[in-house]
Design a protein around this motif. Structure first.
Motif, mmCIF file in Angstrom:
data_model
loop_
_atom_site.group_PDB
_atom_site.id
_atom_site.type_symbol
_atom_site.label_atom_id
_atom_site.label_comp_id
_atom_site.label_asym_id
_atom_site.label_seq_id
_atom_site.Cartn_x
_atom_site.Cartn_y
_atom_site.Cartn_z
ATOM 1 N N LEU A 17 40.055 30.772 34.992
ATOM 2 C CA LEU A 17 39.918 31.748 33.907
ATOM 3 C C LEU A 17 38.988 32.851 34.392
ATOM 4 O O LEU A 17 37.942 32.556 34.982
ATOM 5 C CB LEU A 17 39.308 31.099 32.661
ATOM 6 C CG LEU A 17 40.100 30.016 31.938
ATOM 7 C CD1 LEU A 17 39.244 29.386 30.838
ATOM 8 C CD2 LEU A 17 41.388 30.582 31.339
ATOM 9 N N SER A 18 39.365 34.097 34.165
ATOM 10 C CA SER A 18 38.524 35.199 34.636
ATOM 11 C C SER A 18 38.222 36.160 33.490
ATOM 12 O O SER A 18 39.132 36.810 32.976
ATOM 13 C CB SER A 18 39.218 35.969 35.762
ATOM 14 O OG SER A 18 39.616 35.092 36.769
ATOM 15 N N ASP A 19 36.969 36.199 33.121
ATOM 16 C CA ASP A 19 36.470 37.169 32.154
ATOM 17 C C ASP A 19 37.337 37.235 30.883
ATOM 18 O O ASP A 19 37.765 38.316 30.474
ATOM 19 C CB ASP A 19 36.390 38.540 32.852
ATOM 20 C CG ASP A 19 35.479 39.504 32.093
ATOM 21 O OD1 ASP A 19 34.585 39.014 31.373
ATOM 22 O OD2 ASP A 19 35.689 40.724 32.200
ATOM 23 N N VAL A 20 37.572 36.079 30.292
ATOM 24 C CA VAL A 20 38.408 36.036 29.082
ATOM 25 C C VAL A 20 37.546 36.355 27.858
ATOM 26 O O VAL A 20 36.518 35.701 27.637
ATOM 27 C CB VAL A 20 39.060 34.633 28.932
ATOM 28 C CG1 VAL A 20 39.753 34.496 27.581
ATOM 29 C CG2 VAL A 20 40.038 34.383 30.063
ATOM 30 N N SER A 21 37.946 37.352 27.101
ATOM 31 C CA SER A 21 37.215 37.715 25.876
ATOM 32 C C SER A 21 38.204 37.914 24.728
ATOM 33 O O SER A 21 39.224 38.580 24.909
ATOM 34 C CB SER A 21 36.434 39.019 26.074
ATOM 35 O OG SER A 21 35.487 38.864 27.098
ATOM 36 N N PHE A 22 37.906 37.335 23.590
ATOM 37 C CA PHE A 22 38.696 37.595 22.380
ATOM 38 C C PHE A 22 37.930 37.090 21.157
ATOM 39 O O PHE A 22 36.988 36.304 21.284
ATOM 40 C CB PHE A 22 40.088 36.939 22.449
ATOM 41 C CG PHE A 22 40.081 35.436 22.542
ATOM 42 C CD1 PHE A 22 40.001 34.803 23.771
ATOM 43 C CD2 PHE A 22 40.162 34.643 21.403
ATOM 44 C CE1 PHE A 22 39.990 33.422 23.865
ATOM 45 C CE2 PHE A 22 40.168 33.251 21.483
ATOM 46 C CZ PHE A 22 40.082 32.648 22.725
#
Lengths: 242, 286
Positions: A17-22
């Motif tokens: 996972l890379s820099d997941v934002s939500f």
């Protein structure tokens, strides 16, 4: 309700996972789609606390839960339905529900009242009230799934992480599961759902997040996602109309 | 003959207290724990060394024993969560070897291989008949307690964790709490056996704590059915009867040891083969 910021997870040097934002609002039903190996289940495992993120933070109901253990997250109302059926096959159906209810924090247990009654109600939701004393290993895949969802539902959770709930389930049971999720939505519960079945996602979700190679590539309404070029590229390698 | 039966009754009652406690860790919890004798050694030496070597009253010895046992219990349950199941299995064997090496070599305190003689019976009966009655009564109370535990929520939590740790934790089951309780129950069995066994023999000797004894415990749990209270009780009684009874078979004393080993090796082999689906967890991770 749920705020995920800059979440990354790697195994050795391999980023999953890379820099997941939500962010997820209370009462939203969000679909999480993407090809195999895109990091969907890993994201759920990090959100549930089974895997430790390399970096980033998770906030749930304004509390930082980034470093909380899985059982503490469960006590906060984060329920999980597993891809490979989270049912204890060696136990009876009754015991399967009992385990979940008995593990609740004391105040929640008090609110529920008579646990035996709640066990009965849970089995009724799954349509399995006549098999209470049977071992869970005797159930079909669909019945296991219904029991698992009903159990998660009755455990007083507010956020539901459903990992491919319709996988290996008959069309009739898929409809039953869709009804259960609709009930959750009506009750104001928040649902994050991993699915490959796009029509199913379109029917029940408010928003769809598309994950590919550990990155979020798209976040939009089901209709817009269906028609998007990005989705075609991810699944077919290129836009088939060009 | 009656004396022999009473002797078997004492030994099987005392051994059952340990195996029934151990059953919650290895049988029901499916934790690959081979260090049950670590708990028994700590309980026994913690209890009897202060009493016999330093002239302390029984109550002081008991407090020291419980305190040491508590530390060991927490250490074992912590290690069982930090390591992968196989790794923990090997580590628990290593811990057993370390503790027995300490017992054998700390001569000034434990008297090494000679053991500690003249363990007093105190208020316990001096006759074998009376002793057997006490042991059976204690075992009955222990079985009743474990039976209640087995019917309760802890037992369900333990079964759930043993079947799938992630699934159980996602429901809110605390692994740390459940492991600590399981190891405490196992330690309880060890403490009871330490209170009853050494005064019966009048001697506390390291030869009772060698690894074959641990294999005997494993055999009792596997043969009785992992996690099954009555099964383990029956298997322990039958196997103790067999082990003690073999001494009276008219064969040369030099053959008794090897015959015992061969017989029990065969029983363990067959038991594991028959119960290969229930001894070890089917699914450990997702």
């Amino acid at each position: 309700m749920l705020d995920v910021k800059g979440l990354s997870f790697s195994i050795g040097n391999q980023p999953i996972l890379s820099d997941v934002s939500f962010s997820v609002k209370e009462g939203e039903v969000i679909g999480l789609i993407g090809p195999n190996g895109s990091g969907k289940t890993t994201l759920f495992n990090v959100l549930s606390g089974f895997l430790n993120q390399t970096s980033g933070s998770i906030t749930y109901k304004e509390s930082d839960i980034t470093n909380l253990s899985p059982y503490k997250r469960a006590h906060m109302g984060i329920g999980r339905v597993f891809q490979n059926f989270g049912i204890f096959r060696e136990m009876t159906l009754e015991e399967n529900v009992q385990v979940a209810l008995e593990a609740l924090p004391k105040n929640q247990k008090r609110e529920l009242g008579d646990l035996k009654k709640v066990v009965k109600e849970t089995l009724e939701i799954a349509g399995l009230q006549d098999s209470a004393k049977k071992k869970a290993s005797s159930l079909s895949g669909g019945q296991m799934r219904l029991l698992e969802i009903a159990r998660t539902l009755k455990s007083g959770n507010n956020l539901f992480l459903l990992d491919e709930p319709t996988a290996g389930v008959s069309p009739k049971m898929t409809n039953q599961i869709a009804d259960m999720i609709s009930t959750l939505k009506k009750d104001g519960k928040t649902v994050l759902i991993i699915e490959h079945d796009l029509p199913f996602i379109g029917k029940i979700c408010d928003r769809v997040i598309v994950l590919d190679v550990g990155h979020i590539v798209l976040s939009d309404t089901p209709q817009n996602v269906k028609q998007s070029k990005e989705l075609q590229e991810i699944y077919f390698g290129a836009d088939p109309t060009t | 003959m009656i004396q022999f039966l009473l002797h078997v009754l004492v030994i099987s009652s005392v051994t059952s207290c340990v195996t029934l406690g151990y059953n919650f860790v290895f049988g029901k919890g499916k934790i690959l724990h081979f260090g049950q004798l670590v708990q028994t050694m700590v309980a026994a030496y913690g209890l009897w060394v202060p009493i016999t070597q330093y002239g302390q009253p029984f109550f002081v010895g008991l407090c020291i024993s419980i305190s040491l046992l508590l530390i060991v219990t927490l250490l074992l349950s912590w290690l069982s969560m930090r390591l992968e199941p196989d790794g923990y299995g090997v580590l628990s064997i290593a811990l057993h070897l370390i503790i027995i090496a300490i017992v054998l070599n700390w001569n000034s305190v434990t008297r090494g291989a000679l053991g500690i003689p003249k363990i007093p019976r105190g208020i316990l009966p001096s006759t074998t008949f009376g002793y057997a009655i006490v042991c059976v009564a204690v075992l009955a109370a222990w079985v009743f307690f474990l039976w209640r535990v087995d019917k309760g929520s802890f037992s369900r939590n333990l079964s759930a964790l043993s079947e799938n740790e992630w699934h159980a934790q996602s429901l809110g089951v605390s692994r740390a709490r459940v492991h600590a309780i399981a190891f405490s129950i196992a330690s309880g069995g060890s403490l009871i056996s330490s209170i009853l066994f050494s005064p019966y023999q009048g001697l506390l000797t390291p030869s009772d704590f060698h690894f074959p004894q641990m294999i005997f415990y494993v055999m009792c749990v596997v043969a009785g059915g992992p996690g099954k209270l009555w099964g383990v009780l029956g298997a322990t009684t039958a196997l103790v009867f067999l082990r003690e009874g073999i001494r009276f078979v008219s064969i040369s004393p030099s053959y008794i040891g090897p015959v015992q080993l061969l017989l029990f090796g065969a029983i363990l082999f067959i038991s594991v083969w028959i119960r290969r689906d229930t001894v070890f967890p089917k699914e450990r991770k997702i």
